[in-house]
Design a protein around this motif. Structure first.
Motif, short mmCIF file in Angstrom:
data_model
loop_
_atom_site.label_atom_id
_atom_site.label_comp_id
_atom_site.label_asym_id
_atom_site.label_seq_id
_atom_site.Cartn_x
_atom_site.Cartn_y
_atom_site.Cartn_z
N GLU A 146 5.58 23.56 -66.59
CA GLU A 146 6.44 24.42 -65.81
C GLU A 146 6.12 25.88 -66.07
N ARG A 195 3.29 24.13 -57.85
CA ARG A 195 4.07 24.15 -56.62
C ARG A 195 5.39 24.90 -56.86
N GLU A 248 9.14 25.31 -56.67
CA GLU A 248 10.18 24.27 -56.66
C GLU A 248 11.57 24.80 -56.39
#
Length: 188
Positions: free
Chosen positions: A137, A157, A159
């Motif tokens: 993350e 990505r 999120e």
């Protein structure tokens, strides 16, 4: 995974242009250069590092997390120069849920050359290979487009946004959250 990193040493990582190594107290002037720069601190919530003693304190703080087997913060250097131009690494390693967070900072004099993407590509690959994580993350303050681009170039990505998540520079700021799964890394 039997070969999970045991924090017996701090590995040196190399890329085409960079060397990621342990940060030592001799690197205190570099900490002042990096974390004393208002442009670098714009999206960080800490106080600027303005003295070498504060730089050494920051280095000891990084080392303390390594000693507790919680994190690694590498110093980034160019192959032909031992001067630390940035830092990068992982923290908040959750062994039970198999995820970790990344972080990075680069002296503004070295922005725009792709150094952080290059360094973090090596760190992300190392984390997947040696920490047994399923997920990595990263987050950044809304508006930190350079940090967003680093994560996106690595395949992270977007999120979602944590609204008013942190108090920075006398105001609440939103944090944009990004994630990368191991299968996405291996497939990319």
């Amino acid at each position: 995974m039997d070969d999970i990193f045991a924090f017996e040493y701090l590995p040196v990582l190399t890329t085409e242009r960079l060397r990621l190594r342990a940060i030592t107290e001799a690197d205190a002037p570099s900490m002042v250069t990096i974390f004393g720069d208002a442009a670098v601190m714009r999206f960080l919530d800490g106080s600027p590092v303005t003295t070498e003693e504060e730089g050494r304190a920051l280095i000891r703080w990084f080392a303390g997390h390594f000693d507790k087997h919680e994190a690694i913060r590498w110093g980034i250097t160019l192959h032909d120069d031992e001067t630390v131009i940035g830092t990068c690494g992982f923290h908040r390693w959750d062994r039970a849920h198999r995820h970790v967070e990344i972080g990075y900072d680069l002296a503004s004099a070295h922005w725009g050359r792709g150094y952080m993407t290059e360094a973090m590509r090596e760190v992300v690959g190392w984390c997947f290979a040696h920490l047994g994580v399923h997920r990595i993350e990263g987050d950044c303050t809304d508006g930190n487009l350079a940090s967003e681009r680093v994560m996106q170039k690595l395949g992270f990505r977007y999120e979602g946004t944590w609204r008013e998540r942190c108090w920075e520079h006398g105001r609440f700021v939103d944090l944009k959250q990004f994630g990368l799964l191991q299968r996405e890394w291996e497939g990319g």
